[in-house]
Design an enzyme around this catalytic site. Structure first.
Site, PDB file in Angstrom:
ATOM      1  N   LYS A 271       0.795  -1.707  -0.139  1.00 34.32           N
ATOM      2  CA  LYS A 271      -0.043   0.322   0.025  1.00 34.32           C
ATOM      3  C   LYS A 271       1.340   1.436  -0.020  1.00 34.32           C
ATOM      4  O   LYS A 271       1.750   1.586   0.882  1.00 34.32           O
ATOM      5  CB  LYS A 271      -0.784   0.027   1.522  1.00 34.32           C
ATOM      6  CG  LYS A 271      -1.739   1.170   1.448  1.00 34.32           C
ATOM      7  CD  LYS A 271      -2.734   1.368   1.979  1.00 34.32           C
ATOM      8  CE  LYS A 271      -3.482   2.750   2.802  1.00 34.32           C
ATOM      9  NZ  LYS A 271      -3.715   3.120   4.505  1.00 34.32           N
ATOM     10  N   LYS A 283      -9.833  12.609   7.976  1.00 34.76           N
ATOM     11  CA  LYS A 283      -9.709  11.954   9.344  1.00 34.76           C
ATOM     12  C   LYS A 283      -9.706  14.041  10.540  1.00 34.76           C
ATOM     13  O   LYS A 283      -9.545  14.391  10.159  1.00 34.76           O
ATOM     14  CB  LYS A 283      -8.302  11.576   9.499  1.00 34.76           C
ATOM     15  CG  LYS A 283      -7.646  10.552   9.176  1.00 34.76           C
ATOM     16  CD  LYS A 283      -6.623  10.135   8.925  1.00 34.76           C
ATOM     17  CE  LYS A 283      -6.123   8.207   8.251  1.00 34.76           C
ATOM     18  NZ  LYS A 283      -7.328   7.701   8.549  1.00 34.76           N
ATOM     19  N   ASP A 294       1.678   6.219   5.976  1.00 35.89           N
ATOM     20  CA  ASP A 294       0.576   4.816   4.800  1.00 35.89           C
ATOM     21  C   ASP A 294       1.009   4.687   3.922  1.00 35.89           C
ATOM     22  O   ASP A 294       0.093   3.805   3.778  1.00 35.89           O
ATOM     23  CB  ASP A 294      -0.348   6.003   4.610  1.00 35.89           C
ATOM     24  CG  ASP A 294      -1.818   5.016   5.023  1.00 35.89           C
ATOM     25  OD1 ASP A 294      -1.705   4.265   5.803  1.00 35.89           O
ATOM     26  OD2 ASP A 294      -3.550   5.802   4.628  1.00 35.89           O
ATOM     27  N   GLU A 355      -9.390   3.868   2.309  1.00 36.23           N
ATOM     28  CA  GLU A 355      -9.321   3.689   0.889  1.00 36.23           C
ATOM     29  C   GLU A 355      -8.147   2.733   0.667  1.00 36.23           C
ATOM     30  O   GLU A 355      -7.659   2.280  -0.506  1.00 36.23           O
ATOM     31  CB  GLU A 355      -8.760   5.196   0.682  1.00 36.23           C
ATOM     32  CG  GLU A 355      -7.281   5.610   0.898  1.00 36.23           C
ATOM     33  CD  GLU A 355      -6.371   5.304   2.712  1.00 36.23           C
ATOM     34  OE1 GLU A 355      -7.747   5.516   3.821  1.00 36.23           O
ATOM     35  OE2 GLU A 355      -5.870   5.008   3.063  1.00 36.23           O
ATOM     36  N   ARG A 357      -7.861  -0.551   0.744  1.00 37.09           N
ATOM     37  CA  ARG A 357      -8.001  -1.234   0.391  1.00 37.09           C
ATOM     38  C   ARG A 357      -9.133  -1.892  -0.733  1.00 37.09           C
ATOM     39  O   ARG A 357      -9.100  -2.393  -2.068  1.00 37.09           O
ATOM     40  CB  ARG A 357      -8.964  -2.353   1.242  1.00 37.09           C
ATOM     41  CG  ARG A 357     -10.400  -0.912   1.239  1.00 37.09           C
ATOM     42  CD  ARG A 357     -11.585  -1.750   2.951  1.00 37.09           C
ATOM     43  NE  ARG A 357     -10.650  -1.084   3.814  1.00 37.09           N
ATOM     44  CZ  ARG A 357     -11.727  -1.123   5.275  1.00 37.09           C
ATOM     45  NH1 ARG A 357     -13.270  -1.663   5.535  1.00 37.09           N
ATOM     46  NH2 ARG A 357     -10.848  -0.963   5.999  1.00 37.09           N
TER      47      ARG A 357
HETATM   48  N1  BES Z   1      -3.827   4.069   6.800  1.00 37.06           N
HETATM   49  C1  BES Z   1      -5.501   4.408   7.745  1.00 37.06           C
HETATM   50  C2  BES Z   1      -5.271   3.448   8.617  1.00 37.06           C
HETATM   51  C3  BES Z   1      -4.301   3.035   9.576  1.00 37.06           C
HETATM   52  C4  BES Z   1      -5.050   4.461  11.120  1.00 37.06           C
HETATM   53  C5  BES Z   1      -2.897   3.363   9.891  1.00 37.06           C
HETATM   54  C6  BES Z   1      -4.428   4.393  12.065  1.00 37.06           C
HETATM   55  C7  BES Z   1      -2.262   3.721  11.466  1.00 37.06           C
HETATM   56  C8  BES Z   1      -3.127   4.213  12.321  1.00 37.06           C
HETATM   57  C9  BES Z   1      -6.653   3.582   6.777  1.00 37.06           C
HETATM   58  O1  BES Z   1      -6.879   4.111   5.290  1.00 37.06           O
HETATM   59  C10 BES Z   1      -7.428   3.764   7.661  1.00 37.06           C
HETATM   60  O2  BES Z   1      -8.239   4.929   8.035  1.00 37.06           O
HETATM   61  N2  BES Z   1      -8.454   3.681   8.036  1.00 37.06           N
HETATM   62  C11 BES Z   1      -9.542   3.246   8.654  1.00 37.06           C
HETATM   63  C12 BES Z   1     -10.784   2.293   7.983  1.00 37.06           C
HETATM   64  C13 BES Z   1     -12.302   2.499   8.838  1.00 37.06           C
HETATM   65  C14 BES Z   1     -13.049   4.023   8.018  1.00 37.06           C
HETATM   66  C15 BES Z   1     -13.163   1.418   8.645  1.00 37.06           C
HETATM   67  C16 BES Z   1      -9.595   2.923  10.163  1.00 37.06           C
HETATM   68  O3  BES Z   1      -9.287   2.430  10.432  1.00 37.06           O
HETATM   69  O4  BES Z   1     -10.060   4.014  11.158  1.00 37.06           O
HETATM   70 ZN    ZN Z   2      -4.577   4.914   4.924  1.00 40.22          ZN
HETATM   71 MN    MN Z   3      -7.570   5.901   5.565  1.00 40.98          MN
END
Ligand code: BES
Ligand code: ZN
Ligand code: MN
Length: 501
Positions: A271, A283, A294, A355, A357
């Site tokens: 990724k 966010k 990321d 995003e 996935r």
């Molecule tokens: N890059 C983030 C995941 C992440 C979050 C990694 C915090 C490290 C620390 C990913 O793209 C994301 O935002 N995932 C969301 C998914 C949710 C919206 C279903 C998450 O984990 O909040």
């Molecule tokens: Zn992400």
């Molecule tokens: Mn995200």
């Protein structure tokens, strides 16, 4: 830093520093005993005076020790002898490497390889040396290329030798050392890329780095697909993520063909979101800077391929990196939008922050064109994985238990560990959508599992594993920075695969 292995007793060394171990209670490790004898119990006297108790990961630096040629002796506390295992060894070695950095020694001979580590992976000496090399690199790592003034704590330590008291210095140890150096270099590359900010490390920058890597390593071939190429391939899901960004998305492929022509390749997919704002599902502001990390999955693919090429593994390995930014804008995807992935499956995007996935699914469909033996994707995919496993274990999901086992044991071997998580059918209905073939989120419960379940819908044709590195790819807080994980795990997995051929 230069590393080598040599046989010989500690009292005979002419070096800036000799390191030997002491267990709790003042019990000397083997090399320390030999040294103590030669210096007429100078070491045991100091221990008797209580200056070194052998407490785990403590150090004591001695100057002008009589009867020897080395300028210094570093005593390293190892803790309780009967509790001395892999973790204790690692803690001690890290402390030793930090302590060595603060001395004026230009070179050092370390008697670490023959320490009696209870659960060291076999062959134990090779394992000890590998871990020490990784720890040494960790200790000297600085990311100061974007500071206008770098602190001038010039690194004096140039050369580390691993002293062997009794063991034979044979070719397997040299091979282990060479591999360890390649892995350490891969870890460094992954850390550097991870630590670069989003305004420097853009998708185009990652593509340039891949091109540069292929220039430096002749065994690597690189191709970079542009958005128009991805459009032709039907990558509607990946392209939906990049819509809100002014930076062009890239799909990078690195090919390493070190194995037989007919041998099916192992494909690594990383990724590469160079910054994740969340998009329209923005966010919160706190710690959003950390979303520059990321792209650590992508960085680990580059680091691993660099290591594989350096080691010249007899194996075919392909790295695929889908990379773009996730930004809000008037053109960005919105919650409720439905897109068509390269596989033909349609996706209702309920949260634009899920995003990773969305870019991975198209890259995973693309991976099938290489007729892979197996595919491993690496992604900072979910905050839920951090909640589940913290910052210690990487989350491992797989549609094939044998592959999962291989990855788990590579993680154990390198102390870059992963934990097997479920990928059961029972979770799949959470992704059902009223309007499309699936939705891109499955709710709060089991968030790292439903994310993996989403990917599983695109990987049915081959053996596949998914590593969620959201908790392990970087550290927050005072020592904020990329860790280079899981380059050691991946490199070891590939070494093991090459050896089993
Ligand atoms: N890059 C983030 C995941 C992440 C979050 C990694 C915090 C490290 C620390 C990913 O793209 C994301 O935002 N995932 C969301 C998914 C949710 C919206 C279903 C998450 O984990 O909040
Ligand atoms: Zn992400
Ligand atoms: Mn995200």
């Amino acid at each position: 830093m230069e590393f080598s292995i040599k046989q010989g007793s500690p009292e005979k060394q002419r070096s800036g520093c000799v390191l030997v171990g002491v267990f709790e209670g003042g019990k000397l490790a083997e090399a320390a005993q030999a040294l103590d004898k030669a210096v007429q119990h100078y070491l045991s006297d100091i221990i008797a005076h209580g200056d070194m108790t052998g407490k785990a990961a403590s150090t004591l630096l001695l100057h002008n020790v009589p009867h020897i040629q080395s300028e210094r002796v570093l005593l390293l506390g190892l803790g309780k002898r009967d509790e001395f295992g892999a973790r204790q060894y690692l803690d001690a070695v890290r402390a030793a490497m930090r302590a060595l950095q603060t001395t004026g020694a230009k070179d050092a001979v370390l008697y670490l390889a023959e320490l009696p580590v209870k659960d060291a992976k076999k062959p134990a000496q090779a394992w000890c040396i590998t871990q020490a090399v990784l720890a040494a690199h960790e200790a000297v790592y600085r990311f100061d290329r974007l500071k206008s003034k770098t602190d001038k704590d010039k690194k004096v330590l140039k050369k580390i030798q691993f002293g062997l008291l009794t063991a034979k210095h044979d070719a397997t140890l040299d091979a282990a050392l060479t591999q360890a150096l390649a892995i350490a270099q891969g870890v460094k590359l992954a850390k550097d890329l991870g630590n670069l900010p989003g305004n420097v490390c853009t998708p185009s920058y990652l593509a340039q780095q891949a091109v540069a890597l292929a220039k430096e390593q002749k065994s690597l071939k690189v191709t970079v697909l542009e958005e128009k190429d991805m459009l032709k391939l039907g990558m509607g899901s990946l392209l939906s993520v990049t819509r809100g960004s002014d930076e062009p998305a890239k799909l990078i492929t690195l090919e390493y063909r070190g194995g037989d022509k007919k041998q099916k390749p192992i494909v690594l997919v990383g990724k590469g979101i160079t910054f994740d704002t969340g998009g329209i599902s923005l966010k919160p502001g706190a710690e959003m800077d950390e979303m520059k990390y990321d792209m650590c999955g992508a960085a680990s693919v580059l680091g691993t391929l660099q290591a594989v090429a350096t080691m010249g593994l007899k194996l075919n390995v392909i790295g695929i990196i889908p990379t773009c930014e996730n930004m809000p804008s008037g053109r960005a995807i919105k919650p409720g939008d439905i897109v068509t992935s390269m596989s033909g499956q349609t996706i209702e995007i309920l949260n634009t922050d899920a995003e990773g996935r969305l870019i991975l699914c198209d890259a995973l469909t693309y991976a099938a064109k290489f007729e892979p033996d197996s595919v491993v994707d690496i992604a900072t995919l979910t905050g839920a994985c951090v909640i589940a496993l913290g910052h210690v274990a990487t989350g491992l999901f797989s549609n094939q238990d044998a592959l999962a086992q291989e990855l788990l044991s590579a993680g154990e071997q390198t102390q870059d560990r992963a934990w097997h998580m479920p990928l059961w059918e029972e979770y799949q209905p959470l992704l059902d959508s009223n309007f499309a073939d699936m939705q891109n989120i499955g709710g709060r419960a089991g968030g790292s599992i439903t994310a993996a379940c989403f990917l599983a819908r695109f990987t049915k044709e081959y053996r596949w594993a998914h590593l969620d590195i959201a908790g392990t790819a970087w550290k927050s807080g005072k020592d904020k920075g990329a860790t280079g994980r899981p380059v050691p795990l991946l490199a070891q997995y590939l070494i093991n695969r090459a050896n089993s051929k």
